[in-house]
Each structure stands twice: as C-alpha cells, then as structure tokens.
Design a protein around this motif. Structure first.
Motif, PDB file in Angstrom:
ATOM      1  N   ALA A 111       0.652  -1.113   0.170  1.00 11.54           N
ATOM      2  CA  ALA A 111      -0.087   0.018  -0.177  1.00 11.54           C
ATOM      3  C   ALA A 111       0.820   1.188   0.052  1.00 11.54           C
ATOM      4  N   LEU A 112       1.905   1.115   0.663  1.00 15.56           N
ATOM      5  CA  LEU A 112       2.803   2.243   0.719  1.00 15.56           C
ATOM      6  C   LEU A 112       3.547   2.696  -0.574  1.00 15.56           C
ATOM      7  N   SER A 113       3.800   1.550  -1.571  1.00 14.97           N
ATOM      8  CA  SER A 113       4.283   1.791  -2.781  1.00 14.97           C
ATOM      9  C   SER A 113       3.063   2.243  -3.598  1.00 14.97           C
ATOM     10  N   ALA A 114       1.903   1.895  -3.398  1.00 12.82           N
ATOM     11  CA  ALA A 114       0.612   2.435  -4.274  1.00 12.82           C
ATOM     12  C   ALA A 114       0.461   3.789  -3.775  1.00 12.82           C
ATOM     13  N   LEU A 115       0.434   4.099  -2.731  1.00 13.87           N
ATOM     14  CA  LEU A 115       0.444   5.491  -2.148  1.00 13.87           C
ATOM     15  C   LEU A 115       1.350   6.410  -2.711  1.00 13.87           C
ATOM     16  N   TRP A 116       2.633   6.021  -2.597  1.00  7.95           N
ATOM     17  CA  TRP A 116       3.678   6.730  -3.013  1.00  7.95           C
ATOM     18  C   TRP A 116       3.704   6.982  -4.586  1.00  7.95           C
ATOM     19  N   LEU A 117       3.317   6.073  -5.267  1.00  4.00           N
ATOM     20  CA  LEU A 117       3.406   6.249  -6.754  1.00  4.00           C
ATOM     21  C   LEU A 117       2.150   7.205  -7.168  1.00  4.00           C
ATOM     22  N   ALA A 118       0.946   7.050  -6.521  1.00  2.00           N
ATOM     23  CA  ALA A 118      -0.003   7.835  -6.928  1.00  2.00           C
ATOM     24  C   ALA A 118       0.235   9.213  -6.469  1.00  2.00           C
ATOM     25  N   ALA A 119       0.824   9.543  -5.199  1.00  2.02           N
ATOM     26  CA  ALA A 119       1.286  10.797  -4.842  1.00  2.02           C
ATOM     27  C   ALA A 119       2.127  11.505  -5.808  1.00  2.02           C
ATOM     28  N   THR A 120       3.443  10.476  -6.442  1.00  7.11           N
ATOM     29  CA  THR A 120       4.149  11.122  -7.222  1.00  7.11           C
ATOM     30  C   THR A 120       3.470  11.427  -8.833  1.00  7.11           C
ATOM     31  N   GLU A 121       2.483  10.854  -8.930  1.00  6.49           N
ATOM     32  CA  GLU A 121       1.931  11.122 -10.151  1.00  6.49           C
ATOM     33  C   GLU A 121       0.817  12.638 -10.114  1.00  6.49           C
ATOM     34  N   GLN A 122       0.396  12.964  -8.808  1.00  8.27           N
ATOM     35  CA  GLN A 122      -0.285  14.131  -8.526  1.00  8.27           C
ATOM     36  C   GLN A 122       0.832  14.935  -8.070  1.00  8.27           C
ATOM     37  N   ALA A 123       2.106  15.016  -8.305  1.00  5.53           N
ATOM     38  CA  ALA A 123       3.101  15.892  -7.940  1.00  5.53           C
ATOM     39  C   ALA A 123       3.111  16.008  -6.568  1.00  5.53           C
ATOM     40  N   VAL A 124       2.661  15.188  -5.624  1.00  6.51           N
ATOM     41  CA  VAL A 124       2.662  15.338  -4.220  1.00  6.51           C
ATOM     42  C   VAL A 124       3.934  14.724  -3.863  1.00  6.51           C
ATOM     43  N   ASN A 125       4.758  15.196  -2.815  1.00  5.36           N
ATOM     44  CA  ASN A 125       6.036  14.642  -2.288  1.00  5.36           C
ATOM     45  C   ASN A 125       5.561  13.989  -0.964  1.00  5.36           C
ATOM     46  N   LEU A 126       6.204  12.783  -1.021  1.00  7.52           N
ATOM     47  CA  LEU A 126       5.761  11.901   0.306  1.00  7.52           C
ATOM     48  C   LEU A 126       7.272  11.761   1.069  1.00  7.52           C
ATOM     49  N   LEU A 127       7.342  12.044   2.118  1.00  5.42           N
ATOM     50  CA  LEU A 127       8.507  11.569   3.001  1.00  5.42           C
ATOM     51  C   LEU A 127       8.095  10.808   4.236  1.00  5.42           C
ATOM     52  N   PRO A 128       8.729   9.470   3.980  1.00  4.73           N
ATOM     53  CA  PRO A 128       8.251   8.383   5.450  1.00  4.73           C
ATOM     54  C   PRO A 128       9.112   9.115   6.496  1.00  4.73           C
ATOM     55  N   LEU A 129       8.508   8.891   7.722  1.00  6.54           N
ATOM     56  CA  LEU A 129       8.929   9.187   8.864  1.00  6.54           C
ATOM     57  C   LEU A 129       8.922   8.036   9.662  1.00  6.54           C
ATOM     58  N   SER A 130       9.981   6.924   9.756  1.00  6.58           N
ATOM     59  CA  SER A 130       9.405   5.663  10.449  1.00  6.58           C
ATOM     60  C   SER A 130      10.097   5.643  11.619  1.00  6.58           C
ATOM     61  N   GLY A 131      10.933   6.553  12.015  1.00  4.23           N
ATOM     62  CA  GLY A 131      11.496   6.647  13.420  1.00  4.23           C
ATOM     63  C   GLY A 131      10.295   6.156  14.591  1.00  4.23           C
ATOM     64  N   PRO A 132       9.234   6.782  14.781  1.00  2.00           N
ATOM     65  CA  PRO A 132       8.403   6.333  15.854  1.00  2.00           C
ATOM     66  C   PRO A 132       7.665   4.994  15.789  1.00  2.00           C
ATOM     67  N   VAL A 133       7.853   4.265  14.782  1.00  8.87           N
ATOM     68  CA  VAL A 133       7.310   2.706  14.431  1.00  8.87           C
ATOM     69  C   VAL A 133       8.368   2.064  14.752  1.00  8.87           C
ATOM     70  N   GLU A 134       9.642   2.279  15.014  1.00  5.55           N
ATOM     71  CA  GLU A 134      10.723   1.337  15.275  1.00  5.55           C
ATOM     72  C   GLU A 134      10.925   1.099  16.579  1.00  5.55           C
ATOM     73  N   ILE A 135      10.465   2.373  17.311  1.00  9.60           N
ATOM     74  CA  ILE A 135      10.724   2.247  18.996  1.00  9.60           C
ATOM     75  C   ILE A 135       9.278   1.850  19.626  1.00  9.60           C
ATOM     76  N   PRO A 136       9.220   0.699  20.178  1.00  7.94           N
ATOM     77  CA  PRO A 136       8.004   0.138  20.836  1.00  7.94           C
ATOM     78  C   PRO A 136       7.188   1.395  21.499  1.00  7.94           C
ATOM     79  N   PHE A 137       7.781   2.168  22.489  1.00  3.18           N
ATOM     80  CA  PHE A 137       6.755   3.093  23.271  1.00  3.18           C
ATOM     81  C   PHE A 137       6.103   4.115  22.219  1.00  3.18           C
ATOM     82  N   THR A 138       6.796   4.650  21.196  1.00  2.00           N
ATOM     83  CA  THR A 138       6.404   5.426  20.412  1.00  2.00           C
ATOM     84  C   THR A 138       5.317   4.716  19.481  1.00  2.00           C
ATOM     85  N   ARG A 139       5.720   3.442  19.062  1.00  2.00           N
ATOM     86  CA  ARG A 139       4.593   2.983  18.382  1.00  2.00           C
ATOM     87  C   ARG A 139       3.397   2.800  18.997  1.00  2.00           C
TER      88      ARG A 139
END
Ligand SMILES: Cc1cc2nc3c(=O)[nH]c(=O)nc-3n(C[C@H](O)[C@H](O)[C@H](O)COP(=O)(O)O)c2cc1C
Length: 320
Positions: A248-276
C-alpha cells in the motif's frame, strides 16, 4: 503464451522492482524465478538488526518491491495472482494470461522511475483536499488505510518523532549501524548517498530524520506549516499485514508522485515500541500504525536529489 515468455515477464518485473524504496535503501529482498512462479524472499543480511530487530521495516520494504513488480506486470498486460504464505517465501506471484495493458498501468509504471525520497522542505502550497481523498482511496484499494492527522495530532506526532529520534541517537549500536548504510557515495549499490541528505536538517514542527551524517542537498528555506501528515496503518500486526502495508505504501507513493505530491516517510516512531504505542493511541486503538508520512508540495525551481543507487539485477534475482 509460452513458458519462456512468462519467465521473461517475471524477470522483467523483478528487475523493475529494484527501484522500490526501502529503509535506508537496504533493498532487503531477493527474487527467485522458478518456472511460472516469481518468489519474493526477505534477506536477513540486509536487515537492520539493531534498528529493526523484528523486521517490520524489512517487511514494509519487501512489500514496496512486491507492488513495484506487480505494477511492471500490469504495464505489460500480465494478469497475475499473488499468494502471501505466512513465512518464506514472503510472496509468490504467478502470471496467468496476457491481455492489452490499461493506459493507467503504463502511467503507474512510469512513476517507478520518477519517484524518489526528496527531503527538501515543502512549500506553503497545501495538498488539495480532493487529492488527499484520492490518496486515501488508493491506499485502501491496495489493502491498508491512511489516516490524515488533524492539527493537534500533528503536534502529538512531532513529540513521538522527537522521542524516537532521541532514543535512537542515544543507542550506540543503532547509530553505528546507521553509519554503515548512510553517507558517502555508496558505490556498492546500497544505502543513502550524501547527495540525498540535507546539508542542514530543516527546522520544522515535525522533524525529518536526523541522520548521523550531513549531506549535500540544499533543503530550502521553507517550514512545514502547509504540510499534511498522515499515518499509514492496517488491521493486523502479523508479517503478512506489514507486507501488505508495504504494498500500500508503494501504491500511495506512486499515486502521490503522479499528482506531484511529495511523500516523505518518517519511520522513527514506528521503530521504537513506546512511540509505536503512542501512534496506536492516536489512531484510537483501531489498527496498527505502519508508517507516518509527510505529504506536501516542493519547489520545482530547487533541484531534486539525484537517484539513489541500486544493487545490480544479478545480486537480487535468481533464475532457476
Ligand atoms: C519502510 C521505509 C521507511 C523509511 N523511513 C524513512 C525515514 O524515516 N526518513 C527518511 O528520510 N527516509 C525514509 N525512507 C526512505 C528511504 O531512505 C529511501 O526509500 C531509500 O533511501 C531509497 O531512496 P529513494 O526512495 O529515493 O529511491 C523510508 C523508506 C521505507 C520504504
């Protein structure tokens, strides 16, 4: 349709999937073409053992590669089926029959080449509401959900990102691991080159990942006032769910690219259990957060970073 034709199509799909985004550009996948089957395997040697011990980021990354391969098959008109066995291989793709390709499939395929992670600051032009609705729909069709954050939630995300950054910066094993993947010219075909990293980390409400080394990218003067933040999430926390999340991330990112929308992932808070957990509470406990993303528009006058390197096909594709 003969066996050789199918085999060639599967190899081409695996080759196109090399362009997929992955955590720190680790490209933690390997493809095996076995008769009429294309198998996707995770590669333990390219897993971030310290930062991603449970392999969630590896699965998201393999999911983006799986979706890229499917986009390539669609562009050639190959109807195909995907199985996601719980375990290895992570997925098996079977090409069924060839039909005329749909025009949008060709467009999506072109986006594989155009998409990139661009860490420049966003302009003060907002992403239009109807574009956001379109992106939410694309994500759902690809098997996950996208929750667009309200103002208060953006501040909560900013706190979670800061806490995760602090936790990772204080962990010597993580910073040492990151240093092996990030910075320099990355001639070996993996990792994030200095040319893709900002000279200075921009001052924004929600911080970009503060990589341990500085790069050469002019990030621009903007703030992130007009950025939209969203969390990609799904219903389960099993390996297959994270793989679907990556698709889904790929689908979303490609669709955003097509609409000239920049997508930046911010995965830090998913990597740490308490912020997740904090992200999970932000979603009201309904579902499991896969990845927060920043959506915005970029100044086309500023130059985009060059493409990041990729491993040669021979290192990620085996034809049996
Ligand atoms: C699961 C996942 C998590 C990512 N997390 C971050 C992140 O926190 N910060 C960031 O700047 N880039 C992040 N990225 C982007 C990768 O660094 C990028 O995809 C990779 O370096 C390849 O570059 P490209 O996207 O320009 O092809 C992430 C990508 C993926 C797939």
């Amino acid at each position: 349709m003969n066996d050789d034709e199918v085999k060639r199509a599967l190899v081409q799909a695996a080759d196109a999937a090399r362009f997929a985004p992955s955590i720190h550009n680790t490209q933690p996948w390997r493809w095996v073409v076995r008769g009429d089957r294309l198998e996707l395997h995770g590669v333990a040697e390219r897993q971030l053992r310290e930062q991603d011990p449970d392999g969630r980021m590896l699965l998201l990354s393999c999911g983006t590669a799986l979706h890229h391969a499917r986009v390539a098959l669609d562009a050639e008109g190959w109807r195909h089926e995907v199985e996601r066995p719980a375990g290895e291989p992570l997925a098996v793709v079977r090409a069924a029959e060839r039909v005329p390709a749909r025009p949008e499939a060709t467009r999506h395929f072109q986006m594989l080449q155009v998409r990139r992670t661009d860490r420049r600051t966003v302009t003060d032009e907002r992403v239009p509401e109807d574009t956001l609705r379109h992106l939410v729909k694309v994500t759902e069709e690809a098997g996950a959900r996208l929750h667009v954050l309200g103002r208060d939630q953006v501040l909560e995300l900013a706190v979670a990102v800061g806490q995760a950054q602090h936790a990772e910066a204080g962990d010597e094993r993580i910073t040492a691991e990151t240093a092996t993947w990030v910075g320099g010219d990355r001639a070996e075909g993996t990792g994030i080159p200095a040319s893709a990293l900002p000279e200075e980390v921009p001052l924004t409400t929600v911080a970009e990942r503060d990589f341990p080394s500085r790069g050469t990218l002019a990030a621009g003067e903007g703030h992130d006032e007009a950025a939209t933040y969203a969390v990609l999430y799904g219903e389960g926390d099993e390996a297959a769910d994270w793989l679907r999340g990556g698709e889904a991330l790929s689908a979303l990112w490609l669709a955003a690219t097509e609409q000239a929308v920049n997508l930046l992932p911010l995965s830090g808070p998913v990597e740490i259990p308490f912020t997740r957990q904090a992200l999970r509470r932000m979603l009201g406990g309904v579902g499991f957060p896969f990845l927060p993303v920043r959506l915005g528009t970029l100044d086309p006058a500023q130059s985009a970073p060059p493409k990041t390197p990729r491993l040669p096909a021979g290192q990620v594709i085996d034809v049996l």
